[in-house]
Motif scaffolding. Structure first.
Motif, PDB file in Angstrom:
ATOM      1  N   GLN A 173       0.838  -1.190   0.000  1.00 17.62           N
ATOM      2  CA  GLN A 173       0.000   0.000   0.000  1.00 17.62           C
ATOM      3  C   GLN A 173       0.879   1.248   0.000  1.00 17.62           C
ATOM      4  O   GLN A 173       2.011   1.226   0.486  1.00 17.62           O
ATOM      5  N   TRP A 174       0.347   2.336  -0.505  1.00 15.05           N
ATOM      6  CA  TRP A 174       1.126   3.562  -0.641  1.00 15.05           C
ATOM      7  C   TRP A 174       1.687   4.028   0.702  1.00 15.05           C
ATOM      8  O   TRP A 174       2.818   4.518   0.785  1.00 15.05           O
ATOM      9  N   ASN A 175       0.910   3.859   1.782  1.00 14.99           N
ATOM     10  CA  ASN A 175       1.348   4.320   3.100  1.00 14.99           C
ATOM     11  C   ASN A 175       1.922   3.203   3.970  1.00 14.99           C
ATOM     12  O   ASN A 175       2.028   3.336   5.192  1.00 14.99           O
ATOM     13  N   SER A 176       2.334   2.105   3.351  1.00 13.93           N
ATOM     14  CA  SER A 176       2.887   0.972   4.092  1.00 13.93           C
ATOM     15  C   SER A 176       4.188   1.363   4.806  1.00 13.93           C
ATOM     16  O   SER A 176       4.980   2.161   4.284  1.00 13.93           O
ATOM     17  N   PRO A 177       4.430   0.794   5.969  1.00 14.92           N
ATOM     18  CA  PRO A 177       5.706   1.070   6.666  1.00 14.92           C
ATOM     19  C   PRO A 177       6.904   0.434   5.960  1.00 14.92           C
ATOM     20  O   PRO A 177       8.052   0.789   6.246  1.00 14.92           O
ATOM     21  N   TYR A 178       6.659  -0.499   5.047  1.00 13.57           N
ATOM     22  CA  TYR A 178       7.756  -1.145   4.325  1.00 13.57           C
ATOM     23  C   TYR A 178       8.168  -0.265   3.149  1.00 13.57           C
ATOM     24  O   TYR A 178       7.415  -0.083   2.189  1.00 13.57           O
ATOM     25  N   LYS A 179       9.359   0.285   3.238  1.00 14.45           N
ATOM     26  CA  LYS A 179       9.851   1.198   2.207  1.00 14.45           C
ATOM     27  C   LYS A 179      10.740   0.507   1.179  1.00 14.45           C
ATOM     28  O   LYS A 179      11.058   1.089   0.138  1.00 14.45           O
ATOM     29  N   SER A 180      11.162  -0.696   1.473  1.00 15.00           N
ATOM     30  CA  SER A 180      12.030  -1.440   0.564  1.00 15.00           C
ATOM     31  C   SER A 180      11.796  -2.935   0.772  1.00 15.00           C
ATOM     32  O   SER A 180      11.195  -3.345   1.776  1.00 15.00           O
ATOM     33  N   ILE A 181      12.285  -3.739  -0.156  1.00 18.74           N
ATOM     34  CA  ILE A 181      12.153  -5.183   0.005  1.00 18.74           C
ATOM     35  C   ILE A 181      12.999  -5.662   1.176  1.00 18.74           C
ATOM     36  O   ILE A 181      12.692  -6.673   1.825  1.00 18.74           O
ATOM     37  N   ALA A 226      -1.120  -3.536 -12.262  1.00 17.77           N
ATOM     38  CA  ALA A 226      -0.946  -2.572 -11.177  1.00 17.77           C
ATOM     39  C   ALA A 226      -0.872  -1.120 -11.615  1.00 17.77           C
ATOM     40  O   ALA A 226      -0.964  -0.222 -10.773  1.00 17.77           O
ATOM     41  N   VAL A 227      -0.730  -0.864 -12.918  1.00 18.20           N
ATOM     42  CA  VAL A 227      -0.402   0.487 -13.368  1.00 18.20           C
ATOM     43  C   VAL A 227      -1.434   1.522 -12.933  1.00 18.20           C
ATOM     44  O   VAL A 227      -1.080   2.613 -12.477  1.00 18.20           O
ATOM     45  N   ALA A 228      -2.725   1.212 -13.025  1.00 22.52           N
ATOM     46  CA  ALA A 228      -3.754   2.198 -12.689  1.00 22.52           C
ATOM     47  C   ALA A 228      -3.700   2.587 -11.218  1.00 22.52           C
ATOM     48  O   ALA A 228      -3.741   3.780 -10.870  1.00 22.52           O
ATOM     49  N   GLN A 229      -3.592   1.603 -10.331  1.00 17.91           N
ATOM     50  CA  GLN A 229      -3.564   1.882  -8.900  1.00 17.91           C
ATOM     51  C   GLN A 229      -2.244   2.515  -8.469  1.00 17.91           C
ATOM     52  O   GLN A 229      -2.195   3.299  -7.518  1.00 17.91           O
ATOM     53  N   GLN A 230      -1.189   2.195  -9.188  1.00 17.69           N
ATOM     54  CA  GLN A 230       0.101   2.827  -8.892  1.00 17.69           C
ATOM     55  C   GLN A 230       0.062   4.307  -9.271  1.00 17.69           C
ATOM     56  O   GLN A 230       0.524   5.166  -8.509  1.00 17.69           O
ATOM     57  N   GLU A 231      -0.503   4.602 -10.443  1.00 11.90           N
ATOM     58  CA  GLU A 231      -0.611   5.994 -10.871  1.00 11.90           C
ATOM     59  C   GLU A 231      -1.531   6.783  -9.949  1.00 11.90           C
ATOM     60  O   GLU A 231      -1.345   7.994  -9.754  1.00 11.90           O
ATOM     61  N   ALA A 232      -2.518   6.110  -9.357  1.00 11.12           N
ATOM     62  CA  ALA A 232      -3.430   6.763  -8.416  1.00 11.12           C
ATOM     63  C   ALA A 232      -2.822   6.887  -7.021  1.00 11.12           C
ATOM     64  O   ALA A 232      -3.469   7.392  -6.099  1.00 11.12           O
ATOM     65  N   LYS A 233      -1.582   6.410  -6.864  1.00  9.84           N
ATOM     66  CA  LYS A 233      -0.856   6.455  -5.591  1.00  9.84           C
ATOM     67  C   LYS A 233      -1.597   5.710  -4.479  1.00  9.84           C
ATOM     68  O   LYS A 233      -1.655   6.150  -3.332  1.00  9.84           O
ATOM     69  N   LYS A 234      -2.103   4.545  -4.851  1.00 12.46           N
ATOM     70  CA  LYS A 234      -2.731   3.669  -3.865  1.00 12.46           C
ATOM     71  C   LYS A 234      -1.825   2.491  -3.511  1.00 12.46           C
ATOM     72  O   LYS A 234      -1.936   1.935  -2.431  1.00 12.46           O
ATOM     73  N   ILE A 235      -0.941   2.125  -4.433  1.00 12.47           N
ATOM     74  CA  ILE A 235       0.064   1.099  -4.172  1.00 12.47           C
ATOM     75  C   ILE A 235       1.392   1.572  -4.748  1.00 12.47           C
ATOM     76  O   ILE A 235       1.428   2.467  -5.601  1.00 12.47           O
ATOM     77  N   ARG A 236       2.474   0.971  -4.276  1.00 16.64           N
ATOM     78  CA  ARG A 236       3.798   1.311  -4.818  1.00 16.64           C
ATOM     79  C   ARG A 236       4.666   0.053  -4.859  1.00 16.64           C
ATOM     80  O   ARG A 236       4.546  -0.825  -4.000  1.00 16.64           O
ATOM     81  N   PRO A 237       5.525  -0.039  -5.861  1.00 13.25           N
ATOM     82  CA  PRO A 237       6.376  -1.217  -6.001  1.00 13.25           C
ATOM     83  C   PRO A 237       7.635  -1.113  -5.135  1.00 13.25           C
ATOM     84  O   PRO A 237       8.200  -0.032  -4.989  1.00 13.25           O
ATOM     85  N   LEU A 238       8.038  -2.252  -4.585  1.00  9.46           N
ATOM     86  CA  LEU A 238       9.271  -2.299  -3.797  1.00  9.46           C
ATOM     87  C   LEU A 238      10.451  -2.786  -4.628  1.00  9.46           C
ATOM     88  O   LEU A 238      11.566  -2.289  -4.486  1.00  9.46           O
ATOM     89  N   ALA A 239      10.208  -3.796  -5.475  1.00 10.22           N
ATOM     90  CA  ALA A 239      11.297  -4.374  -6.275  1.00 10.22           C
ATOM     91  C   ALA A 239      10.713  -5.203  -7.402  1.00 10.22           C
ATOM     92  O   ALA A 239       9.569  -5.678  -7.320  1.00 10.22           O
ATOM     93  N   VAL A 240      11.503  -5.376  -8.451  1.00 12.64           N
ATOM     94  CA  VAL A 240      11.113  -6.195  -9.589  1.00 12.64           C
ATOM     95  C   VAL A 240      11.912  -7.494  -9.569  1.00 12.64           C
ATOM     96  O   VAL A 240      13.115  -7.491  -9.304  1.00 12.64           O
ATOM     97  N   ALA A 241      11.224  -8.597  -9.823  1.00 15.96           N
ATOM     98  CA  ALA A 241      11.848  -9.928  -9.711  1.00 15.96           C
ATOM     99  C   ALA A 241      12.543 -10.328 -11.008  1.00 15.96           C
ATOM    100  O   ALA A 241      12.215 -11.336 -11.629  1.00 15.96           O
ATOM    101  N   SER A 242      13.498  -9.524 -11.435  1.00 11.12           N
ATOM    102  CA  SER A 242      14.244  -9.815 -12.661  1.00 11.12           C
ATOM    103  C   SER A 242      15.685  -9.361 -12.484  1.00 11.12           C
ATOM    104  O   SER A 242      16.036  -8.715 -11.493  1.00 11.12           O
ATOM    105  N   ARG A 243      16.517  -9.679 -13.470  1.00  9.92           N
ATOM    106  CA  ARG A 243      17.932  -9.321 -13.370  1.00  9.92           C
ATOM    107  C   ARG A 243      18.168  -7.846 -13.630  1.00  9.92           C
ATOM    108  O   ARG A 243      19.131  -7.266 -13.151  1.00  9.92           O
ATOM    109  N   LYS A 244      17.290  -7.241 -14.442  1.00 11.52           N
ATOM    110  CA  LYS A 244      17.463  -5.832 -14.801  1.00 11.52           C
ATOM    111  C   LYS A 244      16.220  -5.042 -14.429  1.00 11.52           C
ATOM    112  O   LYS A 244      15.119  -5.575 -14.357  1.00 11.52           O
ATOM    113  N   ARG A 245      16.403  -3.750 -14.236  1.00 11.52           N
ATOM    114  CA  ARG A 245      15.269  -2.867 -14.001  1.00 11.52           C
ATOM    115  C   ARG A 245      14.404  -2.777 -15.262  1.00 11.52           C
ATOM    116  O   ARG A 245      14.896  -2.945 -16.375  1.00 11.52           O
ATOM    117  N   LEU A 246      13.132  -2.484 -15.076  1.00 10.02           N
ATOM    118  CA  LEU A 246      12.235  -2.318 -16.205  1.00 10.02           C
ATOM    119  C   LEU A 246      12.441  -0.937 -16.816  1.00 10.02           C
ATOM    120  O   LEU A 246      12.559   0.058 -16.093  1.00 10.02           O
TER     121      LEU A 246
END
Length: 283
Positions: free
Chosen positions: A134-142, A212-232
């Motif tokens: 969630q956007w206001n989650s206490p977890y700021k990183s993975i 997730a794009v719509a809810q991310q743009e609405a600042k309701k959720i935010r990504p912590l990390a991507v499960a790949s070798r490179k950034r998107l």
């Protein structure tokens, strides 16, 4: 069982690195009725969105003389949908959307089919999974999630799709790489997972960007990390798990199309050609 599943996922990651989905020369076969495009997951998830986008492009661009009809056959970690396709032996008017994790099932469990019972048609794309809060989650990183899971094992609630699916495998590999234990809670598809994270019923949600794009743009959720070798490229500020403190972790997911067994080679060639045309038009 845990070691067996992790081992199976590593084995499949090696297998899929090979070009198993080739692109044959287009043949002259034409479908005589609408082609069923089976999505073995719930409507609203990433696979469903991609399937419907491809079907719409195929219709708009008149890539085939008949409609491509998306049908959701949900349950059993995609096994209901794949079993349906297995029962259509030799019928070229049935296709199924698959992820690499679906091919793990015959390895990790005793099931009444083999990988050779499905005919590869096209490998579509890599679809990266991300961990969202969630956007206001206490977890700021993975790393925050890892530290919390180490303090109180089994208490971090992670929402993903059904046991055995790509989210499940992604989280299993995460637990293995970070030496932690989470509370993985399975749901039918991306729509249900989004509802849970928005409602604050879980701590973390595994989703792909299209979900997730719509809810991310609405600042309701935010990504912590991507499960790949490179950034998107479209999300350059989101670190990989390795960059975020979980070294060596990579759980990239590929998607593809399969047809029933005994589908003639010339028909597979035509299906593959048209499917990849639709993907090129999407890009």
């Amino acid at each position: 069982m845990r070691d067996r599943i992790v081992g199976a996922s590593v084995l499949l990651s090696m297998v899929i690195a090979m070009p198993i989905f080739s692109v044959p020369v287009q043949a002259a076969w034409q479908p005589s009725k609408p082609v069923e495009f089976v999505v073995p997951w719930a409507a609203g998830g990433g696979s469903d969105i991609i399937a419907r986008t491809v079907a719409a492009i195929a219709g708009e661009e008149k890539l085939a003389p008949v409609p491509l009809v998306v049908v959701n056959k949900v349950g059993g970690g995609a096994m209901i949908g794949l079993t349906y396709v297995l029962g259509k032996k030799g019928d070229p008017h049935t296709l199924s959307f698959v992820a690499w994790t679906n091919l793990v099932y015959p390895i990790m469990e005793k099931l009444p089919f083999r990988l050779t019972d499905l005919t590869p048609v096209a490998r579509y794309l890599n679809d990266e999974q991300l961990y969202y809060v969630q956007w206001n989650s206490p977890y700021k990183s993975i790393r925050d999630v890892v530290n919390a899971a180490k303090r109180t094992p089994g208490t971090i609630k992670v929402a993903g799709c059904v046991v055995g699916c790509e989210d499940y495998m992604t989280n299993l590999l995460f637990e293995d790489a970070a030496a932690i234990k989470t509370n993985y809670i399975p749901f039918r598809g991306g729509g249900d997972i989004m509802r849970e994270i928005l409602g604050g019923h879980v701590d973390v949600a595994i989703l792909n960007p299209s979900e997730a794009v719509a809810q991310q743009e609405a600042k309701k959720i935010r990504p912590l990390a991507v499960a790949s070798r490179k950034r998107l490229s479209g999300m350059p500020d989101v670190p990989t798990f390795t960059e975020a403190g979980v070294p060596g972790y990579d759980a990239s997911v590929w998607w593809g199309l399969v047809a029933p067994a005994k589908t003639p080679k010339d028909i597979v060639a035509r299906l593959s050609s048209e499917a990849l045309k639709a993907l090129e038009d999407e890009g």
